[in-house]
Motif scaffolding. Sequence first.
Motif, PDB file in Angstrom:
ATOM      1  N   SER A 114      11.403  -8.702  15.125  1.00 13.43           N
ATOM      2  CA  SER A 114      11.286  -9.556  16.297  1.00 13.43           C
ATOM      3  C   SER A 114      12.428  -9.328  17.286  1.00 13.43           C
ATOM      4  O   SER A 114      12.300  -9.683  18.467  1.00 13.43           O
ATOM      5  N   TRP A 115      13.558  -8.737  16.826  1.00  7.29           N
ATOM      6  CA  TRP A 115      14.670  -8.547  17.741  1.00  7.29           C
ATOM      7  C   TRP A 115      14.372  -7.470  18.776  1.00  7.29           C
ATOM      8  O   TRP A 115      14.981  -7.456  19.860  1.00  7.29           O
ATOM      9  N   VAL A 116      13.428  -6.576  18.485  1.00 13.79           N
ATOM     10  CA  VAL A 116      13.100  -5.519  19.450  1.00 13.79           C
ATOM     11  C   VAL A 116      12.426  -6.105  20.687  1.00 13.79           C
ATOM     12  O   VAL A 116      12.906  -5.888  21.820  1.00 13.79           O
ATOM     13  N   PRO A 117      11.312  -6.848  20.555  1.00 15.09           N
ATOM     14  CA  PRO A 117      10.746  -7.460  21.763  1.00 15.09           C
ATOM     15  C   PRO A 117      11.690  -8.473  22.398  1.00 15.09           C
ATOM     16  O   PRO A 117      11.678  -8.647  23.620  1.00 15.09           O
ATOM     17  N   ALA A 118      12.525  -9.141  21.581  1.00 14.49           N
ATOM     18  CA  ALA A 118      13.479 -10.101  22.140  1.00 14.49           C
ATOM     19  C   ALA A 118      14.484  -9.389  23.034  1.00 14.49           C
ATOM     20  O   ALA A 118      14.800  -9.854  24.140  1.00 14.49           O
ATOM     21  N   LEU A 119      14.989  -8.238  22.578  1.00 10.99           N
ATOM     22  CA  LEU A 119      15.943  -7.469  23.376  1.00 10.99           C
ATOM     23  C   LEU A 119      15.286  -6.964  24.659  1.00 10.99           C
ATOM     24  O   LEU A 119      15.877  -7.030  25.744  1.00 10.99           O
ATOM     25  N   LEU A 120      14.070  -6.468  24.548  1.00 12.69           N
ATOM     26  CA  LEU A 120      13.347  -5.999  25.738  1.00 12.69           C
ATOM     27  C   LEU A 120      13.128  -7.138  26.719  1.00 12.69           C
ATOM     28  O   LEU A 120      13.233  -6.950  27.943  1.00 12.69           O
ATOM     29  N   ALA A 121      12.832  -8.321  26.216  1.00  8.05           N
ATOM     30  CA  ALA A 121      12.601  -9.473  27.085  1.00  8.05           C
ATOM     31  C   ALA A 121      13.875  -9.867  27.827  1.00  8.05           C
ATOM     32  O   ALA A 121      13.836 -10.200  29.019  1.00  8.05           O
ATOM     33  N   VAL A 122      15.014  -9.835  27.139  1.00 12.96           N
ATOM     34  CA  VAL A 122      16.287 -10.174  27.779  1.00 12.96           C
ATOM     35  C   VAL A 122      16.628  -9.147  28.862  1.00 12.96           C
ATOM     36  O   VAL A 122      17.068  -9.504  29.969  1.00 12.96           O
ATOM     37  N   LEU A 123      16.432  -7.865  28.559  1.00 16.28           N
ATOM     38  CA  LEU A 123      16.686  -6.824  29.564  1.00 16.28           C
ATOM     39  C   LEU A 123      15.735  -6.986  30.746  1.00 16.28           C
ATOM     40  O   LEU A 123      16.122  -6.788  31.904  1.00 16.28           O
ATOM     41  N   ALA A 124      14.482  -7.348  30.459  1.00 15.65           N
ATOM     42  CA  ALA A 124      13.512  -7.585  31.528  1.00 15.65           C
ATOM     43  C   ALA A 124      13.971  -8.737  32.416  1.00 15.65           C
ATOM     44  O   ALA A 124      13.890  -8.660  33.650  1.00 15.65           O
ATOM     45  N   ALA A 125      14.471  -9.813  31.794  1.00 17.30           N
ATOM     46  CA  ALA A 125      14.950 -10.955  32.562  1.00 17.30           C
ATOM     47  C   ALA A 125      16.095 -10.556  33.481  1.00 17.30           C
ATOM     48  O   ALA A 125      16.169 -11.001  34.641  1.00 17.30           O
ATOM     49  N   LEU A 126      16.994  -9.698  32.995  1.00 19.38           N
ATOM     50  CA  LEU A 126      18.127  -9.250  33.798  1.00 19.38           C
ATOM     51  C   LEU A 126      17.666  -8.462  35.018  1.00 19.38           C
ATOM     52  O   LEU A 126      18.133  -8.679  36.146  1.00 19.38           O
ATOM     53  N   MET A 127      16.725  -7.551  34.814  1.00 16.45           N
ATOM     54  CA  MET A 127      16.251  -6.721  35.926  1.00 16.45           C
ATOM     55  C   MET A 127      15.400  -7.535  36.895  1.00 16.45           C
ATOM     56  O   MET A 127      15.453  -7.328  38.115  1.00 16.45           O
ATOM     57  N   ILE A 128      14.606  -8.451  36.375  1.00 17.66           N
ATOM     58  CA  ILE A 128      13.812  -9.306  37.257  1.00 17.66           C
ATOM     59  C   ILE A 128      14.731 -10.166  38.113  1.00 17.66           C
ATOM     60  O   ILE A 128      14.467 -10.384  39.302  1.00 17.66           O
ATOM     61  N   ALA A 129      15.820 -10.657  37.514  1.00 17.94           N
ATOM     62  CA  ALA A 129      16.783 -11.459  38.271  1.00 17.94           C
ATOM     63  C   ALA A 129      17.404 -10.637  39.391  1.00 17.94           C
ATOM     64  O   ALA A 129      17.504 -11.095  40.543  1.00 17.94           O
TER      65      ALA A 129
END
Length: 290
Positions: free
Chosen positions: A3-18
Amino acid sequence: MHSWVPALLAVLAALMIAAGTVLRQRASRVNGAITAGWWVGAGIALCGFGLQASALGLGSILLVQPLVVLAVLFALPLEAWADHRHPARVEWAWGGVLVVCVATFLIVSRPEPSLRRPDALLLWGTVGAVIGMVLGLVILARRSSPHYKALFYGLVAGTMFGVSALLVKAVIYQITHEFWRTFVQPEIYLFVLVVVCAVVAQQLGFGAGDLQTSFPSMTVAEPAVAMVLGVLLLGENLNVSVPTAMFLGIVLAIMIRAVCELAKLSAVRGYEQAVAAETAMPPTVGRPAA
């Protein structure tokens, strides 16, 4: 898949979307025009959306969407850096509340991805109902004052982005199970259409001149719609007791409040900067009479 793989991708996505959102807001803050800076922001946000799609393909909507909400938090230091200032204490306070709520929700709920493909009839029926609601919001927006126009277009954009999260799951399922049929299925084309419409609605909300209304409504609507559709159509669940579910409901309510406050602070600041920029512009000097 851990589960940490999609979690990490989601956090990186949030950073770039921001980062993309901050750039687009700053480029649109005067008159809503699309400039070179807007396109740079759009490209960065698009990369973030690609990471979000990858996270959704590997993990649960109930895991990914709360983490993507952190984009509101990441925008805080990015905006401060761009404006050459330090974030206010109230911003850090609400940011801390948001982090605690997201962490509590994920630790307590432990969401898992569903292996069930959405039923075609239920999927299309739900999407049809959502489209009807979106059309109603668009009609209301076109007939409303700038304040409510921004609100309705923000809700439209958030709803469409929420629907796109569900469609990503359907497209990823098709790619991983029957890749050769991916481009003859309607889901991928509907996904493209929904994302384009969401971006257009987002820009119309930004251009309505009331960012403190459009940004919070868009930010809250996206995860809310995505999570509800994930439960209804994909069979995702949290496997928790009734008291725990009630506790998580309170946590989600506080998280929504924190998101609204952070988004509102960001949007108000953008609105004030736009007013200041217009005020600072030198008056047009007319030609002297002959």
